[in-house]
Design an enzyme around this catalytic site. Structure first.
Site, PDB file in Angstrom:
ATOM      1  N   GLY A  13       0.684  -1.075   0.093  1.00 12.93           N
ATOM      2  CA  GLY A  13      -0.570   0.004  -0.275  1.00 12.93           C
ATOM      3  C   GLY A  13       1.396   0.786  -0.236  1.00 12.93           C
ATOM      4  O   GLY A  13       1.594   1.489  -0.962  1.00 12.93           O
ATOM      5  N   ARG A  34       6.331  -6.209   9.001  1.00 12.24           N
ATOM      6  CA  ARG A  34       6.128  -7.490   9.690  1.00 12.24           C
ATOM      7  C   ARG A  34       6.095  -8.988   8.934  1.00 12.24           C
ATOM      8  O   ARG A  34       6.482  -9.484   9.347  1.00 12.24           O
ATOM      9  CB  ARG A  34       4.446  -8.070  10.231  1.00 12.24           C
ATOM     10  CG  ARG A  34       4.133  -6.838  11.174  1.00 12.24           C
ATOM     11  CD  ARG A  34       3.057  -7.531  11.522  1.00 12.24           C
ATOM     12  NE  ARG A  34       1.849  -6.708  10.427  1.00 12.24           N
ATOM     13  CZ  ARG A  34       0.512  -7.123  10.440  1.00 12.24           C
ATOM     14  NH1 ARG A  34       0.056  -7.808  11.780  1.00 12.24           N
ATOM     15  NH2 ARG A  34       0.142  -7.071   9.359  1.00 12.24           N
ATOM     16  N   SER A 139      -5.000  10.934   8.193  1.00 11.96           N
ATOM     17  CA  SER A 139      -6.850  10.022   7.503  1.00 11.96           C
ATOM     18  C   SER A 139      -7.368  11.492   7.306  1.00 11.96           C
ATOM     19  O   SER A 139      -7.468  12.700   8.087  1.00 11.96           O
ATOM     20  CB  SER A 139      -7.083   8.663   7.716  1.00 11.96           C
ATOM     21  OG  SER A 139      -8.853   8.824   7.068  1.00 11.96           O
ATOM     22  N   TYR A 152     -11.735   3.700  14.551  1.00 12.59           N
ATOM     23  CA  TYR A 152     -10.427   4.389  13.993  1.00 12.59           C
ATOM     24  C   TYR A 152     -10.628   5.276  13.650  1.00 12.59           C
ATOM     25  O   TYR A 152      -9.570   5.945  13.855  1.00 12.59           O
ATOM     26  CB  TYR A 152     -11.011   3.344  12.609  1.00 12.59           C
ATOM     27  CG  TYR A 152     -10.067   4.232  11.549  1.00 12.59           C
ATOM     28  CD1 TYR A 152      -8.908   2.790  11.626  1.00 12.59           C
ATOM     29  CD2 TYR A 152     -10.209   5.104  10.519  1.00 12.59           C
ATOM     30  CE1 TYR A 152      -7.700   4.287  10.590  1.00 12.59           C
ATOM     31  CE2 TYR A 152      -9.316   5.288   9.745  1.00 12.59           C
ATOM     32  CZ  TYR A 152      -8.612   4.891   8.865  1.00 12.59           C
ATOM     33  OH  TYR A 152      -7.447   5.105   8.293  1.00 12.59           O
ATOM     34  N   PRO A 182      -4.624  10.940   3.933  1.00  9.62           N
ATOM     35  CA  PRO A 182      -5.818  10.783   2.504  1.00  9.62           C
ATOM     36  C   PRO A 182      -7.094  10.668   2.725  1.00  9.62           C
ATOM     37  O   PRO A 182      -7.675   9.866   3.865  1.00  9.62           O
ATOM     38  CB  PRO A 182      -4.463   9.059   2.588  1.00  9.62           C
ATOM     39  CG  PRO A 182      -3.713   9.306   2.999  1.00  9.62           C
ATOM     40  CD  PRO A 182      -4.234  10.260   4.693  1.00  9.62           C
ATOM     41  N   GLY A 183      -8.050  10.489   1.709  1.00  7.93           N
ATOM     42  CA  GLY A 183      -9.063   9.936   1.562  1.00  7.93           C
ATOM     43  C   GLY A 183     -10.084   8.172   1.405  1.00  7.93           C
ATOM     44  O   GLY A 183      -8.259   7.757   1.100  1.00  7.93           O
TER      45      GLY A 183
END
Length: 251
Positions: A13, A34, A139, A152, A182-183
């Protein structure tokens, strides 16, 4: 030696896109995540671009593992110029009164405490050297809650507050702090949120052209490439047909 950037959550991402973009503009890269196989694959790609690369496999939720990883860096790699706190995610969309405890813990431990851990480990060196840049991936969800977003949204509100607070704390130095918000971005974000339900995740992006990880990486590169006297404090980035966290026009 080129400047050094560290990106957390670099295995997919936005994080992966940021690692590529920063390498492209000449940064030596420390990439963390990870999944060792994905880190290794990305490291080979970045090395082929002519920059130095170090991989660190750990979960930002594990404070001791994070500290051990940063301490393990060779001395010439410890003067980190850019920290991109990207590792994070959303889990679940239940009403707050029906939320999953494990989902809550994962979001709080990753999105807030993981960011704090990396900031605590890296920023003292930046302050001592009087240079550096912290980029937190927040976000639009941090601006206002939306249906199903409760915890969130709370964690991303915390990212905004922590970014603002850090900017105050380092105002006497040349260290810069940027919160990128970001959207709608099409990554594996929604797959994670829906616990692997790919069909349900794909529906999130139907009827609209969402942002990509590359779009957000461009914003990160813009912020860190600004002249030293310019601090891009906050950058809200939406898809053209998205007006806010909850208003999206779909064709």
């Amino acid at each position: 030696m080129n400047k050094i950037a560290l990106v957390t959550g670099a295995t997919s991402g936005i994080g992966e896109a940021c690692a590529r973009k920063l390498a492209l503009i000449g940064y030596n890269m420390i990439i963390t995540g990870r999944k060792a196989d994905r880190l290794d694959a990305l490291a080979r790609e970045l090395s082929a671009m002519g920059v130095g690369v170090i991989t660190l496999e750990f979960d930002v939720r594990d404070r001791e593992a994070a500290a051990a990883a940063i301490t393990s860096l060779p001395p010439e790699w410890q003067e980190i110029d850019v920290l991109v706190n990207n590792a994070g995610g959303a889990w679940g969309l239940e009403p707050e009164y029906e939320g999953n405890y494990e989902d809550w813990d994962t979001m709080i431990d990753t999105n807030i405490k993981g960011l704090l851990t990396m900031t605590r480990l890296i920023v003292p060196g930046m302050v001592e050297r009087d240079r550096g840049h912290v980029v937190n991936i927040g976000s639009v969800a941090g601006d206002a809650a939306y249906a199903g977003g409760n915890v969130y949204c709370a964690t991303k509100s915390a990212v905004k507050a922590l970014s603002d607070g850090l900017r105050i704390d380092v105002a006497h130095t040349s260290v810069r702090v940027t919160n990128i918000k970001p959207g709608l971005v099409e990554t594996n974000f929604s797959v994670i949120r829906f616990h692997g339900d790919k069909e349900r995740a794909d529906n999130v992006y139907k009827g609209i052209q969402p942002l990509s990880g590359d779009d957000i990486a461009e914003c990160v590169a813009f912020a860190v490439s600004a002249p030293p006297h310019v601090q891009v404090a906050e950058l809200l980035v939406l898809a053209t047909h998205q007006a806010s966290g909850s208003v999206i026009h779909r064709s």
